[in-house]
Design an enzyme around this catalytic site. Structure first.
Site, PDB file in Angstrom:
ATOM      1  N   ASP A 150      56.076 -56.037 -11.210  1.00 34.52           N
ATOM      2  CA  ASP A 150      55.048 -55.489 -12.020  1.00 34.52           C
ATOM      3  C   ASP A 150      54.195 -56.271 -10.888  1.00 34.52           C
ATOM      4  O   ASP A 150      53.769 -57.020 -10.603  1.00 34.52           O
ATOM      5  CB  ASP A 150      55.511 -55.952 -13.014  1.00 34.52           C
ATOM      6  CG  ASP A 150      54.431 -54.833 -13.539  1.00 34.52           C
ATOM      7  OD1 ASP A 150      53.586 -53.804 -13.052  1.00 34.52           O
ATOM      8  OD2 ASP A 150      53.975 -55.972 -15.305  1.00 34.52           O
ATOM      9  N   ASP A 183      51.996 -49.541  -9.926  1.00 37.57           N
ATOM     10  CA  ASP A 183      52.377 -50.379  -9.005  1.00 37.57           C
ATOM     11  C   ASP A 183      53.784 -51.253 -10.033  1.00 37.57           C
ATOM     12  O   ASP A 183      53.493 -51.978 -10.726  1.00 37.57           O
ATOM     13  CB  ASP A 183      50.649 -51.287 -10.354  1.00 37.57           C
ATOM     14  CG  ASP A 183      51.249 -50.565 -11.488  1.00 37.57           C
ATOM     15  OD1 ASP A 183      51.903 -50.269 -12.267  1.00 37.57           O
ATOM     16  OD2 ASP A 183      50.087 -51.853 -12.139  1.00 37.57           O
ATOM     17  N   GLU A 184      54.533 -50.263 -10.047  1.00 39.16           N
ATOM     18  CA  GLU A 184      56.035 -51.354 -11.026  1.00 39.16           C
ATOM     19  C   GLU A 184      56.668 -50.632 -10.389  1.00 39.16           C
ATOM     20  O   GLU A 184      57.634 -48.664 -10.512  1.00 39.16           O
ATOM     21  CB  GLU A 184      55.732 -50.688 -12.489  1.00 39.16           C
ATOM     22  CG  GLU A 184      56.097 -51.454 -13.467  1.00 39.16           C
ATOM     23  CD  GLU A 184      56.389 -51.008 -14.454  1.00 39.16           C
ATOM     24  OE1 GLU A 184      56.941 -50.670 -15.666  1.00 39.16           O
ATOM     25  OE2 GLU A 184      55.260 -49.917 -14.736  1.00 39.16           O
TER      26      GLU A 184
END
Lengths: 389, 385
Positions: free
Chosen positions: B11, B106-107
């Site tokens: 993350d 973003d993960e």
């Protein structure tokens, strides 16, 4: 009106005319069949205002006259009546009494005058063609007719009488079928029109193997007159007055009339590729079988088959992400470049099912250009591929 | 399960704002908010850690964020840049295993079970991932290591920012025990009170709670949440998550009732929907329109097409038709959204007669390439100028 008819002949006639009767209509008279008895003939007519059918059968007419009776109900009655002869008697209130053996029916009709008359064909152009040939032309094209009502000019078969030929074309915008038949007629008779799907389907059912059909074409109507072989009148009782049933020469006993679709048919000539890169000859049956098997793995969401041509081999491949994969290999005579092109399998199978030649020729340009199926006869089928992702 | 799996959850830390702070050194150490401007309507997309100290968080209205932290720098954000950075990060992750499931920009989850013999323990791999991300992008990531996705995500969140945390199967019950039940995916604002009614507040409470009573209350879902409470989750890491629908919406700065403005907004939204449909290689059978009125009531309307489409013109045309039905009387609109659903993955049937539709298809694809290379704003339809 008072007549006696053979149950079998009447049943056959009703069967032929009742198909155009619409089940849901705003005009009650359109649910009826018009019966008109004159001389020795009973005339049965139905119409939905676009397509009309008229059939003549011989009858014993005690009292000429005309009425209209509910078509489906009358058909239902005659289907169940015992074999033999039936008597139909209509009073001046259009109430019909039907007697056959120990059966008796009384049904309410509507006055014949209310029935919309079929169009006149004065000044129409006349053509004669073998029934079997016309039926064959419909069979080889009609599957390509569009049923998308927003493209109404494509909702029928385009028929063009020109240059001593009848050309018939059907397309839904993705594929196009074209068939030609030599026909002799004076140049002044050249004419064209779009015959709606419903009329095409009726004709395919009614055209027989023998005899000719007489087409009459006007500005916005087309009529087809023909003789269909009537079932023999199986009389249960002894023939009266020694009178026997004899087919009346070859005068037509069935007529279909249809409005033509208004509008301009697209310029189909310009979508037929004038040349090709690769041409391959395939066995029709084997190709059809391969496509049928491969398409078992097609789904609504993934409805395409890939034809992969390589040296002397054709692979027919179907893949669906959630279902699986099918691959059929055909040994063919192919020396061209390796080509792969995807088609909707139904679009590809349609002409193969309706042709009768042993071989078909497939012509290709590339994976984004139309493919063409030809046979050794005046027929061709143009088919747009699917874009492979 | 035969082998103990090793799952990583990676993350990125305050991704959008970190990218901005990296590129604009004067913003470092300061509160930064990416999202709608504070005087306009719309929400916060990301807040830097400095801004979070003031209570600012994503999805909060920008106006609220401004009230909490007026000294923050508010940025519109450069989403093309974030996508590029995201792609660099995902490329690094794929060096460790092909089993990378990207959940958002973003993960991502990684299943490194098969990479262990080659690359070391889960924690060693996690450390190496963090190092390479930082080396390449100068950004930090927090990584959670565990035997399943649920625990890995929990772990990545525990030592943020720049964290690395492992939850082993031996200590998972102890780690979970004190956490509020809201940490279990699926238990949210609406369902939480139902657990409170049963006296369940922490995951520990749930661990103890008899499954029969849970089933009576929650049906089959009971087994799933009970499993989570015990730190169990057998959901696989799925590299290709199949898209079910594609949609795009916008909140107006001021409520709009003028049809022409609304139509233009729909066209702009449809452009993006078309582009994403083509990028996914799918076509939509159903077009959806979403409208939110001034009083926040929201309606959605759908139309099913005869032919599935990936053409923005067609999507816009249908959405506008749907909108015209709802807006026979002008009415102020706060938000409008356009979407494609009922997605088909099959190849596109090319047209024989209507060759212009094939050309439109070619044009759309060419336009997509131009946009991908030069940015979305470089190419516009004549009508938009």
């Amino acid at each position: 009106m008072k007549i006696t008819v053979s149950k079998d002949q009447m049943l056959e006639a009703l069967q032929q005319v009742q198909t155009v009767v619409s089940t849901r209509t705003t005009l009650p008279i359109l649910s009826n069949v018009l019966l008109r008895a004159t001389g020795e003939t009973l005339e049965l007519t139905t119409t939905d205002l676009d397509v009309g059918i008229q059939r003549k059968i011989s009858a014993d007419i005690a009292k000429p006259g005309a009425t209209s009776l509910p078509a489906r109900r009358l058909f239902g009655i005659f289907r169940e009546l015992p074999a033999g002869e039936a008597e139909i008697e209509v009073d001046d209130k259009n109430i019909a009494s039907i007697r056959c053996g120990s059966s008796f029916f009384k049904i309410m009709g509507l006055p014949a005058e209310e029935f919309p008359p079929l169009p006149k064909f004065d000044g129409g152009k006349h053509f004669k063609i073998a029934q079997a040939s016309l039926r064959d032309m419909f069979r080889k094209t009609s599957y390509a007719i569009s049923n998308d009502e927003t493209r109404y000019v494509l909702n029928g078969a385009f028929m063009q009488f020109k240059a001593d030929k009848l050309t018939m074309v059907a397309t839904d915008g993705r594929r196009l079928a074209l068939v030609e038949q030599d026909l002799e007629f004076p140049k002044a008779n050249e004419v064209e029109g779009i015959l709606p799907t419903k009329a095409v389907n009726e004709l395919m059912h009614l055209l027989g193997d023998k005899g000719e059909v007489h087409a009459i074409v006007t500005e916005n109507q087309m009529a087809f007159e023909m003789q269909v072989s009537a079932v023999p009148a199986a009389t249960a009782t002894q023939p009266e007055k020694g009178k026997e049933e004899k087919p009346k020469s070859d005068s037509p006993n069935l007529m279909i009339v249809s409005k033509l679709i208004e509008g301009n048919y697209p310029n189909y000539r310009q979508v037929i590729p004038s040349e090709c890169k690769e041409r391959v000859t395939l066995e029709r049956e084997s190709l059809l079988t391969a496509l049928r098997r491969a398409s078992l793995l097609c789904t609504e969401k993934s409805n395409s088959v890939k034809l992969q041509f390589s040296k002397n081999n054709l692979a027919v491949i179907a893949k669906s992400p959630d279902v699986g994969e099918a691959r059929e290999s055909l040994a063919i005579n192919y020396k061209g470049k390796d080509v792969a092109v995807a088609f909707n399998p139904e679009y590809m199978m349609d002409p193969l099912r309706n042709l009768d030649s042993d071989e078909v020729h497939l012509e290709l340009i590339d994976e984004l250009s139309p493919g063409v199926i030809k046979v050794n006869a005046p027929f061709l089928y143009v088919l747009m591929p699917m874009r492979m992702s | 399960m035969p082998v103990t799996r090793t799952i990583l959850h990676v993350d990125m830390d305050a991704f959008f704002t970190s990218v901005e702070q990296r590129d604009q050194p004067e913003l470092r150490g300061k509160p930064v908010v990416v999202g709608a401007p504070p005087d306009k309507r719309g929400v916060v997309a990301a807040a830097s850690y400095e801004a979070r100290k003031f209570g600012v968080h994503s999805a909060m209205p920008s106006r609220t964020a401004y009230r909490l932290c007026p000294q923050a720098t508010f940025l519109r954000g450069d989403h093309a840049k974030y996508s590029r950075e995201s792609e660099r990060v995902m490329a690094i992750l794929r060096q460790f295993t092909p089993l990378v499931e990207q959940v958002s920009v973003d993960e991502a989850y990684l299943d490194v079970t098969a990479s262990l013999r080659l690359l070391g323990t889960g924690e060693q791999i996690a450390r190496e991932i963090k190092r390479r991300i930082h080396e390449t992008t100068r950004l930090t990531a927090s990584v959670g290591v565990a035997s399943n996705k649920f625990l890995a995500k929990l772990a990545s969140d525990m030592r943020k920012p720049d964290g690395l945390m492992t939850i082993t199967d031996t200590d998972k019950l102890d780690v979970l025990r004190p956490l509020p039940i809201g940490r279990i995916a699926g238990i949210g604002k609406k369902t939480e009170p139902m657990f409170h009614d049963l006296g369940i507040h922490t995951i520990g409470d749930l661990q103890q709670f008899p499954i029969k009573t849970l089933r009576a209350r929650f049906g089959v879902w009971a087994d799933e949440i009970k499993a989570r409470a015990l730190g169990e989750d057998d959901q696989p890491v799925e590299p290709y998550s199949e898209v079910k629908s594609i949609s795009n919406e916008t909140t107006f700065e001021e409520d709009v009732s003028e049809m022409r403005t609304l139509e233009r907004a729909v066209r702009e939204l449809a452009d993006e929907v078309g582009r994403r449909l083509r990028a996914e290689g799918v076509r939509a059978r159903t077009v959806q329109l979403k409208l939110r009125w001034s009083d926040f009531t929201t309606l959605t309307r759908r139309a099913t097409l005869l032919e599935a489409t990936d053409d923005e013109g067609r999507v816009a045309e249908v959405a506008i038709q749907l909108m015209q039905v709802e807006l026979k009387e002008p009415r102020p609109v706060r938000l409008v959204g356009v979407g494609g659903q009922n997605l088909l993955r099959s190849p596109r049937q090319l047209e024989l007669l209507d060759r212009s539709s094939n050309r439109r298809d070619e044009l759309n694809r060419a336009a997509d390439e131009v946009r991908a290379r030069f940015g979305a704003k470089k190419l516009r339809r004549g009508g938009e100028l």
